[in-house]
Scaffold this active site. Structure first.
Site, short mmCIF file in Angstrom:
data_model
loop_
_atom_site.label_atom_id
_atom_site.label_comp_id
_atom_site.label_asym_id
_atom_site.label_seq_id
_atom_site.Cartn_x
_atom_site.Cartn_y
_atom_site.Cartn_z
CB ILE A 17 -0.93 -0.02 1.24
CG1 ILE A 17 -1.97 -1.14 1.10
CG2 ILE A 17 -1.61 1.33 1.44
CD1 ILE A 17 -2.80 -1.39 2.36
N GLY A 18 1.93 1.26 0.79
CA GLY A 18 2.81 2.43 0.87
C GLY A 18 3.42 2.75 -0.49
CB CYS A 63 14.28 4.74 9.07
SG CYS A 63 13.68 5.26 10.68
CB SER A 139 -6.96 -2.51 9.49
OG SER A 139 -7.61 -3.72 9.18
CE1 TYR A 152 -2.42 -5.52 10.90
CE2 TYR A 152 -4.81 -5.68 10.95
CZ TYR A 152 -3.65 -5.28 10.31
OH TYR A 152 -3.71 -4.62 9.11
CE LYS A 156 -3.17 -1.79 11.26
NZ LYS A 156 -2.25 -0.79 10.68
CG ASP A 188 -2.96 -8.90 -4.39
OD1 ASP A 188 -2.26 -9.65 -3.68
OD2 ASP A 188 -3.01 -8.97 -5.64
#
Ligand SMILES: NC(=O)C1=CN([C@@H]2O[C@H](COP(=O)(O)OP(=O)(O)OC[C@H]3O[C@@H](n4cnc5c(N)ncnc54)[C@H](O)[C@@H]3O)[C@@H](O)[C@H]2O)C=CC1
Ligand SMILES: CCCCCC(=O)/C=C/[C@H]1C=CC(=O)[C@@H]1CCCCCCC(=O)O
Length: 262
Positions: A17-18, A63, A139, A152, A156, A188
């Site tokens: 996604i990034g 980083c 999310s 997780y 979120k 995906d």
């Protein structure tokens, strides 16, 4: 050319996604600092972006976002020094690890908080800066809790609460920084494959078939649609404290909360 002259920093920007967000920003003529723990993936990403957009418009900074000193000095300060300003921060880096769940809290929540505070140091009027915008990545697990990923899910939820509180603080404090949160359903990317591994899921790996059934039921989105949502959060000056959801059934839409009453 909407973002000509603007400078963005994207954590976890080397893949998934990034990476889609980095490409969308560069297509809009922004300069982008890709901050990622993965050196090989970051080097490959930088070469591919230079080939597509020409050199000088992006930088890769290796980083680990959980290293607060490195995030401050190597990521944020170097980006500002290199490109002369900072306008857009996307706190996107995230992991799915129920076995080492403390690390999941560190990457998915603590680092998002640090990234937001550092973003404010570089962009807020409180610090004499020109303003800007921050997106924190949560999310759909924050709305439909995942029995396969309890920690997780918790991180979120935390990202949404923190972001909404900071968005209100920005208004109260006249920071000039819009702060929004994005909640994709399944996308995906390599992260999705982590649900197959005991190393990531720990004892919850035995639920992996159930996880896959949930994925089949709700479908899997492409990263480019998530990048479209991010570009809307970046360019729509009316959005602050917005909780954007992206799902296969409804596409890009917003969560609505009941107004607070006494
Ligand atoms: N793929 C999905 O189905 C969904 C993903 N998300 C969220 O979207 C964000 C991005 O996820 P994806 O692109 O799917 O994951 P991904 O695993 O494909 O990419 C994540 C990137 O973050 C980097 N990263 C991981 N830990 C890091 C650290 N400590 N410091 C710096 N960089 C680090 C990785 O090297 C990688 O390049 C995450 O916050 C994730 O929780 C949210 C909903 C669904
Ligand atoms: C490996 C990380 C993957 C995280 C993906 C995620 O966001 C998980 C969300 C799920 C948690 C429980 C669920 O049922 C979730 C599915 C969310 C999809 C909801 C789509 C609803 C709709 O289409 O309207």
């Amino acid at each position: 050319m909407a973002l000509m002259g603007r400078v963005a920093l994207v954590t976890g920007g080397a893949q998934g996604i990034g990476r889609a967000a980095v490409e969308a920003l560069m297509r809009s003529a922004a300069k982008v600092s890709v901050v990622d723990v993965n050196q090989d993936c970051g080097d490959a990403c930088k070469s591919e972006l230079d080939a597509e957009f020409g050199g000088g418009s992006c930088a890769f900074i290796q980083c680990d976002v959980t290293d607060g000193d490195a995030l401050r000095a190597d990521a944020f300060q170097k980006t500002a020094d290199m490109f002369g300003r900072l306008d857009i921060v996307i706190n996107n880096a995230g992991i799915n690890n129920e076995k080492n769940w403390e690390k999941t809290i560190g990457v998915n929540l603590t680092s998002v908080i640090k990234g937001t505070y550092l973003g404010l140091e570089h962009m807020s009027r409180e610090y004499g800066k020109q303003g800007g915008t921050i997106i924190n990545v949560s999310s759909m697990a924050a709305f439909m809790h995942s029995p396969h990923q309890p920690v997780y899910t918790a991180t979120k939820h935390g990202v949404i609460g923190f972001t909404r509180a900071m968005a209100d603080a920005s208004v109260l404090g006249n920071y000039g920084v819009r702060i929004n949160v994005l909640c994709p359903a399944f996308v995906d990317t390599p992260l999705l494959h982590s649900v197959e591994e005991e190393d990531n899921m720990g004892k919850f790996v035995k639920f992996k078939e159930d996880f896959k059934r949930t994925m089949d039921k709700f479908g899997v989105l492409q990263p480019s649609l998530i990048a479209d949502g991010m570009m809307r959060l970046i360019t729509d000056a009316a959005l602050n404290g917005a909780v954007m959801k992206i799902t296969c059934s409804k596409g890009i839409h917003f969560h609505t909360y009941e107004p607070m009453s006494a």
